[in-house]
Enzyme design. Structure first.
Site, PDB file in Angstrom:
ATOM      1  N   HIS A  24      34.510  23.222 -34.587  1.00 45.19           N
ATOM      2  CA  HIS A  24      34.104  23.850 -33.321  1.00 45.19           C
ATOM      3  C   HIS A  24      33.650  25.280 -33.553  1.00 45.19           C
ATOM      4  O   HIS A  24      34.305  26.021 -34.282  1.00 45.19           O
ATOM      5  CB  HIS A  24      35.278  23.883 -32.338  1.00 45.19           C
ATOM      6  CG  HIS A  24      35.444  22.610 -31.592  1.00 45.19           C
ATOM      7  ND1 HIS A  24      35.967  21.480 -32.164  1.00 45.19           N
ATOM      8  CD2 HIS A  24      35.132  22.273 -30.305  1.00 45.19           C
ATOM      9  CE1 HIS A  24      35.990  20.501 -31.266  1.00 45.19           C
ATOM     10  NE2 HIS A  24      35.479  20.953 -30.132  1.00 45.19           N
ATOM     11  N   LYS A  51      32.156  15.497 -36.600  1.00 42.09           N
ATOM     12  CA  LYS A  51      31.999  16.039 -35.244  1.00 42.09           C
ATOM     13  C   LYS A  51      31.732  17.538 -35.329  1.00 42.09           C
ATOM     14  O   LYS A  51      32.546  18.294 -35.859  1.00 42.09           O
ATOM     15  CB  LYS A  51      33.275  15.777 -34.438  1.00 42.09           C
ATOM     16  CG  LYS A  51      33.244  16.338 -33.040  1.00 42.09           C
ATOM     17  CD  LYS A  51      34.537  15.999 -32.309  1.00 42.09           C
ATOM     18  CE  LYS A  51      34.736  16.858 -31.096  1.00 42.09           C
ATOM     19  NZ  LYS A  51      36.143  16.910 -30.700  1.00 42.09           N
ATOM     20  N   LYS A 195       6.544  27.781 -11.401  1.00 42.74           N
ATOM     21  CA  LYS A 195       5.393  26.943 -11.054  1.00 42.74           C
ATOM     22  C   LYS A 195       4.060  27.574 -11.470  1.00 42.74           C
ATOM     23  O   LYS A 195       3.072  26.870 -11.650  1.00 42.74           O
ATOM     24  CB  LYS A 195       5.403  26.644  -9.553  1.00 42.74           C
ATOM     25  CG  LYS A 195       6.605  25.788  -9.171  1.00 42.74           C
ATOM     26  CD  LYS A 195       6.662  25.382  -7.726  1.00 42.74           C
ATOM     27  CE  LYS A 195       7.974  24.634  -7.485  1.00 42.74           C
ATOM     28  NZ  LYS A 195       8.016  23.825  -6.307  1.00 42.74           N
ATOM     29  N   ASP A 233       3.353  19.408  -4.412  1.00 44.87           N
ATOM     30  CA  ASP A 233       4.009  20.156  -3.328  1.00 44.87           C
ATOM     31  C   ASP A 233       3.104  20.320  -2.115  1.00 44.87           C
ATOM     32  O   ASP A 233       3.556  20.237  -0.965  1.00 44.87           O
ATOM     33  CB  ASP A 233       4.355  21.575  -3.800  1.00 44.87           C
ATOM     34  CG  ASP A 233       5.616  21.635  -4.629  1.00 44.87           C
ATOM     35  OD1 ASP A 233       6.418  20.689  -4.554  1.00 44.87           O
ATOM     36  OD2 ASP A 233       5.800  22.634  -5.353  1.00 44.87           O
TER      37      ASP A 233
HETATM   38  O1  LIG Z   1      10.066  22.436  -5.154  1.00 46.15           O
HETATM   39  C1  LIG Z   1      10.467  21.386  -5.627  1.00 46.15           C
HETATM   40  C2  LIG Z   1      11.881  21.036  -5.589  1.00 46.15           C
HETATM   41  C3  LIG Z   1      12.384  20.864  -7.011  1.00 46.15           C
HETATM   42  O2  LIG Z   1      12.238  22.077  -7.687  1.00 46.15           O
HETATM   43  C4  LIG Z   1      13.889  20.554  -6.984  1.00 46.15           C
HETATM   44  O3  LIG Z   1      14.645  21.471  -6.715  1.00 46.15           O
HETATM   45  O4  LIG Z   1      14.315  19.429  -7.192  1.00 46.15           O
HETATM   46  C5  LIG Z   1      11.561  19.787  -7.709  1.00 46.15           C
HETATM   47  C6  LIG Z   1      10.081  20.139  -7.736  1.00 46.15           C
HETATM   48  O5  LIG Z   1       9.333  19.028  -8.202  1.00 46.15           O
HETATM   49  C7  LIG Z   1       9.574  20.447  -6.347  1.00 46.15           C
HETATM   50  O6  LIG Z   1       8.269  20.941  -6.418  1.00 46.15           O
END
Ligand SMILES: O=C1C[C@@](O)(C(=O)O)C[C@@H](O)[C@@H]1O
Length: 408
Positions: A24, A51, A195, A233
């Protein structure tokens, strides 16, 4: 190590008994070279099973753990502890690990980051995951609250697809995306706040997503391995708002000529402002950082305002308010992006937040008798379209919608 081999050779173990030699590291995850040396030494002890458990300080540490599994000659358990290491536990069967650990109940973990047995079985359905299983997941900073793993794994089950969907808790998108590229994972949902940066990292971006300037879906094209960005979206949010306003009539959107006030200027704001403009609405962007509001307003042909101006605004009847910030999301359900006193001027209030389904913003809007649309409706729609892109074929949308309503 010497002691381990002495102990093992001194053992009078029954023929069916196995010996695990375990290491560990509670501090970090060493390099794959260091781990490789460690594993060789552990193997030379005569152990039946090796492990190696480390601590993940970043999600990219997990790659070293996968490399241990790939290179080890003996049956091996290799995991990284901590929140950032969760995927090492979930992807164990994909990378040939001997076993993974699950706790009996939440709060009863024997090590940090351990999921419950129930989650391993019911959400991720680990017993059926193998080397051929395609990997998908959500990349974000708040992925612990996302319902996407629950939904997409359930969808795979529904259509009989060999896929596994996991949460990727990421603090630097570019570093993550570069490091995980060679693992050939198949698709990603992109969450707050990535995004826009995700769009920059894709090999190609579909024209609609490019025009919006944000992607929420990235899929590895099977034919050439390139990552393609999409946006599900925009249609999901704008379609849900349109339905809340009574739906499209004779090809005319109920948003036509309406004011759509968008709070926030990130990826979701871009999608909604773009979609609203496309329907003939007037987008008004309000954001904490005014320069970002201005940039988005310029890009979509809308107007930027400050938060102070937002609170004083008395929009014309029929206007729509859309929150695209995470304000009000679990565990901060008491927060709201907009004082109740100024909500009354709007006809419809939409919130991108879907945990909880009815946020404080929507509760207060409902108390004022306004029409509300929950982010849950957007979540359903974007997830179904996203899933169809993930599996690269048409999916039974109505059936999946019912599945979602049942599980959530
Ligand atoms: O805005 C969202 C929500 C999201 O981010 C989620 O929290 O699961 C998943 C995305 O695909 C979507 O555009």
């Amino acid at each position: 190590m010497q002691k381990a081999s002495e102990l093992i050779s001194a053992l009078q173990k029954p023929s069916r008994a196995k010996v695990i030699v375990s290491h560990h590291n509670f501090d970090c995850t060493p390099s794959s070279e260091e781990l490789g040396c460690l594993v060789s030494k552990m193997q030379s002890t005569g152990a039946d099973i090796i492990k190696v458990v480390t601590t993940a300080r970043s999600i990219t540490d997990v790659i070293h753990v996968f490399q241990v599994l790939g290179r080890s000659q003996a049956p091996t358990i290799a995991l990284a502890m901590g929140q950032q290491g969760l995927i090492s536990r979930l992807l164990t069967p994909k990378f040939g690990g001997f076993l993974t650990f699950g706790s009996m109940a939440s709060g009863r973990e024997s090590a940090p980051g351990q999921p419950t047995i129930e989650e391993l079985q019911d959400i991720y359905r680990l017993p059926r995951v193998g080397r051929e299983t395609e990997v998908f997941g959500i990349i974000g900073q708040l992925v612990g609250y996302s319902k996407s793993p629950l939904i997409h794994n359930r969808f795979f089950q529904e259509i009989g697809y060999d896929g596994l969907y996991v949460p990727f808790l990421v603090h630097n998108f570019k570093v993550f995306f570069g490091a995980f590229h060679p693992l050939n994972f198949t698709g990603f949902s992109i969450s707050i706040p990535y995004k826009e940066v995700a769009l920059e990292c894709c090999d190609e971006v579909e024209s609609f997503a490019k025009a919006i300037g944000a992607v929420n879906t990235v899929v590895r094209r099977r034919s050439d391995g390139k990552f393609i960005g999409y946006n599900t979206d925009c249609e999901a949010a704008v379609g849900a708002i349109e339905d809340g306003l009574g739906g499209v009539n004779d090809g005319v959107s109920p948003l036509f000529n309406k004011l759509v006030v968008v709070i926030g200027a990130g990826g979701a704001a871009k999608a909604i402002a773009f979609g609203a403009k496309q329907r003939g609405a007037h987008p008004l962007i309000a954001n904490r950082h005014y320069d970002r509001a201005q940039k988005l307003a310029e890009a979509v042909g809308g107007t930027a305002i400050t938060l102070d101006q937002l609170y004083e605004l008395q929009p014309s009847p029929g206007s729509v308010l859309a929150n695209t910030t995470p304000i009000g999301m679990f565990p901060n359900e008491n927060e709201t992006p907009m004082p109740k006193s100024v909500l009354k001027h709007y006809s419809l209030v939409f919130d991108v937040v879907y945990t909880p389904k009815v946020t404080r913003l929507l509760t207060e809007a409902e108390e004022l008798g306004l029409c509300v649309v929950s982010g849950f409706e957007m979540f359903i729609r974007q997830a179904i379209e996203q899933f169809s892109l993930f599996v690269a074929k048409p999916v039974p949308k109505q059936q999946l919608r019912e599945v979602m309503l049942n599980v959530m």
